[in-house]
Design an enzyme around this catalytic site. Structure first.
Site, PDB file in Angstrom:
ATOM      1  N   GLU A   1      55.638  -9.250  93.010  1.00 31.33           N
ATOM      2  CA  GLU A   1      56.840  -8.535  92.574  1.00 31.33           C
ATOM      3  C   GLU A   1      56.552  -7.682  91.344  1.00 31.33           C
ATOM      4  OE1 GLU A   1      60.831  -7.235  92.103  1.00 31.33           O
ATOM      5  OE2 GLU A   1      59.540  -7.781  93.779  1.00 31.33           O
TER       6      GLU A   1
ATOM      7  N   CYS B   1      70.823   7.702 103.673  1.00 31.57           N
ATOM      8  CA  CYS B   1      71.552   8.781 103.016  1.00 31.57           C
ATOM      9  C   CYS B   1      72.913   8.265 102.575  1.00 31.57           C
ATOM     10  CB  CYS B   1      71.720   9.960 103.966  1.00 31.57           C
ATOM     11  SG  CYS B   1      70.165  10.547 104.680  1.00 31.57           S
TER      12      CYS B   1
ATOM     13  N   LYS C   1      67.592   3.181  97.734  1.00 33.31           N
ATOM     14  CA  LYS C   1      68.016   1.809  97.457  1.00 33.31           C
ATOM     15  C   LYS C   1      68.248   1.012  98.731  1.00 33.31           C
ATOM     16  CE  LYS C   1      69.444  -1.463  94.663  1.00 33.31           C
ATOM     17  NZ  LYS C   1      68.471  -2.138  93.779  1.00 33.31           N
TER      18      LYS C   1
ATOM     19  N   ASN D   1      73.982   9.711 108.577  1.00 36.59           N
ATOM     20  CA  ASN D   1      72.969   8.787 108.051  1.00 36.59           C
ATOM     21  C   ASN D   1      72.397   8.033 109.236  1.00 36.59           C
ATOM     22  OD1 ASN D   1      71.381   7.061 106.558  1.00 36.59           O
ATOM     23  ND2 ASN D   1      73.074   5.732 105.954  1.00 36.59           N
ATOM     24  N   GLY D   2      71.075   8.030 109.378  1.00 35.33           N
ATOM     25  CA  GLY D   2      70.443   7.335 110.490  1.00 35.33           C
ATOM     26  C   GLY D   2      69.393   8.199 111.155  1.00 35.33           C
TER      27      GLY D   2
ATOM     28  N   HIS E   1      37.324 -12.962  95.578  1.00 31.99           N
ATOM     29  CA  HIS E   1      37.037 -12.528  96.937  1.00 31.99           C
ATOM     30  C   HIS E   1      37.322 -11.035  97.118  1.00 31.99           C
ATOM     31  CE1 HIS E   1      36.362 -16.633  98.417  1.00 31.99           C
ATOM     32  NE2 HIS E   1      37.313 -16.971  97.563  1.00 31.99           N
TER      33      HIS E   1
ATOM     34  N   ARG F   1      71.143   6.211  97.062  1.00 28.19           N
ATOM     35  CA  ARG F   1      70.812   6.092  98.478  1.00 28.19           C
ATOM     36  C   ARG F   1      69.937   7.237  98.979  1.00 28.19           C
ATOM     37  NH1 ARG F   1      74.623   2.444 101.202  1.00 28.19           N
ATOM     38  NH2 ARG F   1      73.776   3.256 103.132  1.00 28.19           N
TER      39      ARG F   1
ATOM     40  N   GLU G   1      56.553   1.090  92.039  1.00 30.63           N
ATOM     41  CA  GLU G   1      57.794   1.781  92.387  1.00 30.63           C
ATOM     42  C   GLU G   1      58.197   2.816  91.348  1.00 30.63           C
ATOM     43  OE1 GLU G   1      60.743  -1.082  94.910  1.00 30.63           O
ATOM     44  OE2 GLU G   1      60.352  -1.684  92.849  1.00 30.63           O
TER      45      GLU G   1
ATOM     46  N   TRP H   1      68.148  11.425 102.018  1.00 32.85           N
ATOM     47  CA  TRP H   1      66.770  10.923 101.962  1.00 32.85           C
ATOM     48  C   TRP H   1      66.137  11.350 103.273  1.00 32.85           C
ATOM     49  CZ3 TRP H   1      63.400   7.795 104.642  1.00 32.85           C
ATOM     50  CH2 TRP H   1      62.263   7.349 103.940  1.00 32.85           C
TER      51      TRP H   1
ATOM     52  N   LYS I   1      57.020  -3.599  91.174  1.00 30.99           N
ATOM     53  CA  LYS I   1      57.836  -2.885  90.190  1.00 30.99           C
ATOM     54  C   LYS I   1      57.044  -1.768  89.522  1.00 30.99           C
ATOM     55  CE  LYS I   1      61.635  -4.610  90.886  1.00 30.99           C
ATOM     56  NZ  LYS I   1      61.166  -4.510  92.259  1.00 30.99           N
TER      57      LYS I   1
END
Length: 613
Positions: A486, A2, A608, A100-101, A509, A27, A493, A74, A490
């Site tokens: 990667e 957060c 983020k 936050n936490g 496979h 965040r 996301e 968040w 992307k």
């Protein structure tokens, strides 16, 4: 995960807080809220959704006060809604808390408080802290500072927390444990925030609170930093000049697009002062200071999460290929819960854009306890990893606001390439000619990235052809296998298309069963060392009517005839191709997401900086 911002001074707090929340929205953006202490009352406003939703419901003319705090959330405990949004108030409404936490023992504390007659309105762990502080204050007749300190001694878990008490109108309290909190020092004013971005406009003087420290801010201009166990606190004031324009979009429609197009500059910045082609040297400061111990390491362990983990996978190829040092790559979230064999002869390299990733910090602490040397590669100056590692390097990418990392990935790769080349030369594993050739190739990268970016419109057209796909497969070999991972990440996301990255040889496979005319297959086909194998993989996909998008070297003609679409990158040494081959994949994901109407900078369910487990 957060965002926190708070203010005590002579200015009206709300405009500072709301602007800070907009800057912190990367965040967390499930809900937002503020508490303002006015001349008459403690006013609290909370709203589900983005900061704009909160801003729209507050009458700025009527909300005036010179102390306040704001939070963008968040969700970890409780659904994103108005009730679970922060700030949370104590039973009597006099104490307001943002956090936050994660409070791990909140259920036990909640049961005790319920037995004492406290009633809970939300599903959050944070509300427990507000009630607990009131209980400490009232039952023991304590100041808000001492009540907060005693309450936090009973809390297990991670927190960055800010506390206001209506009965202490000249005092603001902040504290942290395993979650970042920074104090900004202004003229006759103070700021608290999760990071420097929301308060950089007002000050360049910061104190990064250390583990289990508390700060008490007074309206008379005094501040007092103490440890929660009352031992003497150690801290220092850091001067950090952050250009405000770096936090803006600069005319781009999204931060992500701006950050993709910044990469010629950010790649150059990550090499600045570390490479000199005229004199023929590479020197990475954090490495050079400890070169004796590092070059004699028996093993390098790289630990990271998300995009940084993909960087670490490429670094494994770099260190083993160029420096001939055995490497292992670990998810930090897994390493911390194992009992790994780590010792004094090992070097642990941890990677994190924010420098605050909770799992990576825990892995770092584990390695330190086992006697390994630790090296941090981070972007944010003054972050926890930067302060806790034995040595390290900043990537100098500048603020990265888009949740999906782009420029930090390439800057991390540049720093790791520099390190691998320097180590390889120091260990006598690469010749002088190879060394000079690699240096020249590195210096040429920014110009080559500019050339790739000029193909954005072409990539946009390719994106329009596959934007309706439900699934996608990314294939690569060697150095470019992690680039496939990667690229797939992307796409997942920001466009919400399911995508998987695979080593190209592994396609047979399992994934080959999925290939049909509706599933695009993106192949990174720039590897000279395995070129014929990649061509065979493409032919296997085409034999099953798959749609192939190939990333190829400029002079390639063979794959251009096979693939449905090709995107060219300038030629470079194979070890450096990931820095170039990832750029088209970033643009492809971006354009697809925009066409699908997705929120590119703030994709659903993501934040983020992952500062909770």
């Amino acid at each position: 995960m957060c965002g926190i911002v708070a203010y005590l001074g002579e200015q009206n707090a709300f405009p500072i807080l709301i602007e800070g929340l907009y800057r912190l929205e990367y965040r967390g953006y499930d809900s937002a809220g503020v508490s303002i202490l006015t001349d008459k009352d403690l006013l609290t406003f909370k709203k589900e959704g983005k900061v704009k939703e909160l801003d729209d419901i507050v009458d700025r003319e009527k909300v005036t006060g010179t102390m306040g705090m704001g939070h963008t959330r968040w969700a970890t405990h409780g659904a994103p809604d108005d009730i679970n949004a922060h700030p949370h108030l104590s039973k009597d409404g006099s104490i307001s808390v943002i956090h936050n936490g994660i409070i791990e023992n909140y259920q036990d504390l909640k049961k005790v408080l319920e037995d004492l007659g406290y009633q809970f309105k939300s599903q959050t762990d944070t509300e427990v802290v507000a009630h607990l502080i009131q209980e400490m204050r009232d039952s023991m007749n304590l100041s808000i500072e001492e009540a907060t300190k005693r309450a936090l001694r009973k809390v297990e878990g991670a927190y960055a927390i800010v506390v206001m008490d209506k009965g202490a109108p000249d005092t603001l309290i902040g504290a942290r444990k395993s979650s970042p909190l920074v104090l900004g020092l202004g003229e006759n004013e103070f700021f608290l925030a999760s990071d420097t971005s929301p308060i950089a406009k007002y000050t360049d003087s910061f104190i990064f609170l250390e583990e289990e420290q508390m700060v008490k801010l007074d309206r008379d201009g005094n501040y007092n930093i103490s440890n929660l166990d009352d031992s003497t606190a150690q801290y220092e004031i850091s001067k950090i000049d952050i250009k405000i324009e770096e936090l803006e979009k600069d005319g781009y429609p999204h931060y992500m697009l701006k950050e993709i197009f910044q990469q010629p500059n950010t790649v150059a910045d990550s090499m600045r002062g570390r490479l000199n082609t005229k004199e023929g040297w590479i020197s990475v400061g954090g490495l050079s200071k400890q070169i004796g111990r590092i070059k004699n390491s028996k093993r390098i362990i790289l630990a990271a999460c998300g995009t940084s983990w993909h960087t670490a996978l490429i670094a494994e190829y770099l260190f083993e290929d160029l420096a001939r040092i055995s490497c292992e790559v670990e998810y930090a979230s897994e390493l911390r819960y194992r009992n790994p064999i780590i010792g004094p002869d090992d070097l642990l390299i941890v990677l994190s854009q924010s420098g605050e990733t909770a799992d990576t910090l825990a892995a770092l602490q584990l390695a330190k306890e086992k006697g390994a040397m630790t090296y941090g590669i981070v972007n944010v100056v003054g972050s926890s990893i930067a302060r806790l590692t034995d040595t390290g390097s900043y990537i100098h990418a500048g603020p990265e606001i888009g949740v999906a990392s782009t420029k930090a990935f390439t800057s991390q790769l540049v720093v790791l390439s520099l390190m691998a080349i320097q180590l390889g030369f120091e260990r006598g594993k690469i010749t002088q000619d190879e060394y000079m050739s690699l240096i020249s190739s590195l210096e040429a990268l920014p110009g080559k990235i500019e050339k790739i970016l000029k193909q954005s419109d072409k990539i946009k057209y390719i994106a329009s052809e596959i934007k309706s796909a439900s699934n996608a497969l990314y294939l690569g070999r060697g150095y470019n296998f992690p680039v496939a991972l990667e690229g797939a990440l992307k796409l997942k996301e920001i466009s919400y298309i399911h995508a998987e990255g695979y080593p190209a040889a592994e396609m047979k496979h399992g994934p080959i069963a999925l290939i049909d005319i509706y599933m695009p297959v993106i192949v990174i086909a720039t590897n000279e060392s395995s070129y014929d194998k990649i061509v065979s993989n493409i032919e296997e996909v085409k034999a099953r009517k798959g749609v192939v998008i190939a990333i190829v070297n400029e002079k390639d003609e063979r794959i251009k005839e096979l693939a449905d679409y090709t995107i060219s990158i300038p030629e470079t040494q194979e070890a450096l191709t990931p820095i170039l081959s990832v750029i088209p994949l970033q643009l492809l994901a971006y354009h697809i997401a925009v066409m699908r109407g997705c929120d590119v900078d703030q994709p659903r369910n993501l934040a983020k900086s992952v500062t909770v487990e």
